[in-house]
Design a protein around this motif. Sequence first.
Motif, PDB file in Angstrom:
ATOM      1  N   HIS A 101     -13.009   6.388 -15.482  1.00 24.95           N
ATOM      2  CA  HIS A 101     -11.997   6.066 -14.485  1.00 24.95           C
ATOM      3  C   HIS A 101     -12.300   4.741 -13.798  1.00 24.95           C
ATOM      4  O   HIS A 101     -13.469   4.389 -13.559  1.00 24.95           O
ATOM      5  CB  HIS A 101     -11.900   7.176 -13.444  1.00 24.95           C
ATOM      6  CG  HIS A 101     -11.117   8.360 -13.923  1.00 24.95           C
ATOM      7  ND1 HIS A 101     -10.468   9.224 -13.085  1.00 24.95           N
ATOM      8  CD2 HIS A 101     -10.863   8.819 -15.174  1.00 24.95           C
ATOM      9  CE1 HIS A 101      -9.858  10.159 -13.780  1.00 24.95           C
ATOM     10  NE2 HIS A 101     -10.091   9.935 -15.052  1.00 24.95           N
ATOM     11  N   THR A 113     -12.412   3.033 -10.570  1.00 21.65           N
ATOM     12  CA  THR A 113     -12.529   3.375  -9.160  1.00 21.65           C
ATOM     13  C   THR A 113     -13.055   2.179  -8.386  1.00 21.65           C
ATOM     14  O   THR A 113     -13.431   1.150  -8.977  1.00 21.65           O
ATOM     15  CB  THR A 113     -13.497   4.558  -8.966  1.00 21.65           C
ATOM     16  OG1 THR A 113     -14.827   4.128  -9.325  1.00 21.65           O
ATOM     17  CG2 THR A 113     -13.103   5.743  -9.845  1.00 21.65           C
ATOM     18  N   ASP A 141      -2.370   4.970 -15.893  1.00 20.27           N
ATOM     19  CA  ASP A 141      -2.459   5.583 -14.572  1.00 20.27           C
ATOM     20  C   ASP A 141      -3.465   6.719 -14.547  1.00 20.27           C
ATOM     21  O   ASP A 141      -4.100   6.974 -13.521  1.00 20.27           O
ATOM     22  CB  ASP A 141      -1.085   6.098 -14.132  1.00 20.27           C
ATOM     23  CG  ASP A 141      -0.218   5.000 -13.512  1.00 20.27           C
ATOM     24  OD1 ASP A 141      -0.794   4.011 -13.021  1.00 20.27           O
ATOM     25  OD2 ASP A 141       1.007   5.129 -13.526  1.00 20.27           O
ATOM     26  N   ASP A 142      -3.616   7.422 -15.670  1.00 20.92           N
ATOM     27  CA  ASP A 142      -4.572   8.530 -15.720  1.00 20.92           C
ATOM     28  C   ASP A 142      -5.992   8.075 -15.395  1.00 20.92           C
ATOM     29  O   ASP A 142      -6.809   8.872 -14.922  1.00 20.92           O
ATOM     30  CB  ASP A 142      -4.579   9.165 -17.121  1.00 20.92           C
ATOM     31  CG  ASP A 142      -3.327   9.979 -17.395  1.00 20.92           C
ATOM     32  OD1 ASP A 142      -2.510  10.118 -16.474  1.00 20.92           O
ATOM     33  OD2 ASP A 142      -3.173  10.465 -18.528  1.00 20.92           O
ATOM     34  N   THR A 157      -8.032   5.588 -10.232  1.00 14.62           N
ATOM     35  CA  THR A 157      -8.116   6.296  -8.958  1.00 14.62           C
ATOM     36  C   THR A 157      -8.613   5.298  -7.918  1.00 14.62           C
ATOM     37  O   THR A 157      -9.723   5.400  -7.415  1.00 14.62           O
ATOM     38  CB  THR A 157      -9.040   7.518  -9.056  1.00 14.62           C
ATOM     39  OG1 THR A 157     -10.315   7.091  -9.580  1.00 14.62           O
ATOM     40  CG2 THR A 157      -8.464   8.564 -10.000  1.00 14.62           C
ATOM     41  N   LYS A 177      -3.322  -0.811  -6.868  1.00 17.63           N
ATOM     42  CA  LYS A 177      -3.421  -0.946  -8.319  1.00 17.63           C
ATOM     43  C   LYS A 177      -2.928  -2.299  -8.817  1.00 17.63           C
ATOM     44  O   LYS A 177      -3.535  -2.904  -9.701  1.00 17.63           O
ATOM     45  CB  LYS A 177      -2.631   0.172  -9.000  1.00 17.63           C
ATOM     46  CG  LYS A 177      -3.216   1.557  -8.802  1.00 17.63           C
ATOM     47  CD  LYS A 177      -2.387   2.604  -9.528  1.00 17.63           C
ATOM     48  CE  LYS A 177      -2.947   4.009  -9.318  1.00 17.63           C
ATOM     49  NZ  LYS A 177      -2.141   5.044 -10.011  1.00 17.63           N
TER      50      LYS A 177
END
Length: 298
Positions: free
Chosen positions: A156, A158, A179-180, A183, A187
């Motif tokens: 991810h 982050t 998008d998955d 986090t 963005k």
Amino acid sequence: MSALDLVVAGNLLVDDVVSDEGSARIGAPGGALLHCALAAALWKAKVGLVSVVGTDYPTASLALLASRGVDLEGLRHLGAPGARVWLLYENGIRRMIPHLGRPDHDAVSPTPDDVPQKWRATKALHVAPMPLARQRAIVAAYGGSGPLVSVDPCDHLTADSLPVFVEMSSRADVLFVSDDEMTIDGKGEVLSRLARGGRGKPRYVLHKCGREGGTVFHPDGARTPWRAANATTVDPTGAGDAFAAAFMVALANGASLEHALARGAVTAAVAVEGPSSDALATSHYETLAAREVAYCRS
């Protein structure tokens, strides 16, 4: 033999897929490499795979890849069952959960040394989803050394991992992000920062949004949207991998950005129209070419 169009480094996994509706497909051949290779081969590309394969990976799938002209010299055989994962779809989100008692993700992910020396002349190298440390190592070894290099992350994005992504993307030409995997706040600004890279790279950051299409972020701050191609979705597994492979093959062979996006979009559409890799395995070049023409005209 002439240079390969695309080398793909990543995983060949056995998938147990559970859909939003509760239907399941157990023991399906999977892994990003399967979808990437079938997609690229549909466009008549010369493809080589770099991975670590377990004894339980379906031999029929390896035979299918070989029959499509995919070079399997870069496969290192584990000599034992490989990784197996649950792919759980819920509310449009996919979760990947490893089976207990199997090799971990690192154990089935290739290193730079697994890439055959003669494949260094490839036109493009796609680093498919696998642990970030392995992706960084391959990009560090090959980024800037000749081929176009693309990365599709597994870890991810982050606030904590952003510096690592910035460093890795500075050596790559293309970064695929969905998008998955994000986090993090802001963005749009984060994707713009990644597109600016460190040494004039990456050339593009592609923000994939599934049925919404996506947006290309350019180093100069420009953005190019693309739309998804029409499809009847049966199983979304492998759509992003098919998109990435078709896009990179087109780009590596001199296509414009718009042409490469069109190829990615129609290939992803084909990928979702059957369970697992079935639609890619049974489609034909003429079908994709016709859909590409229709996509560009619509």
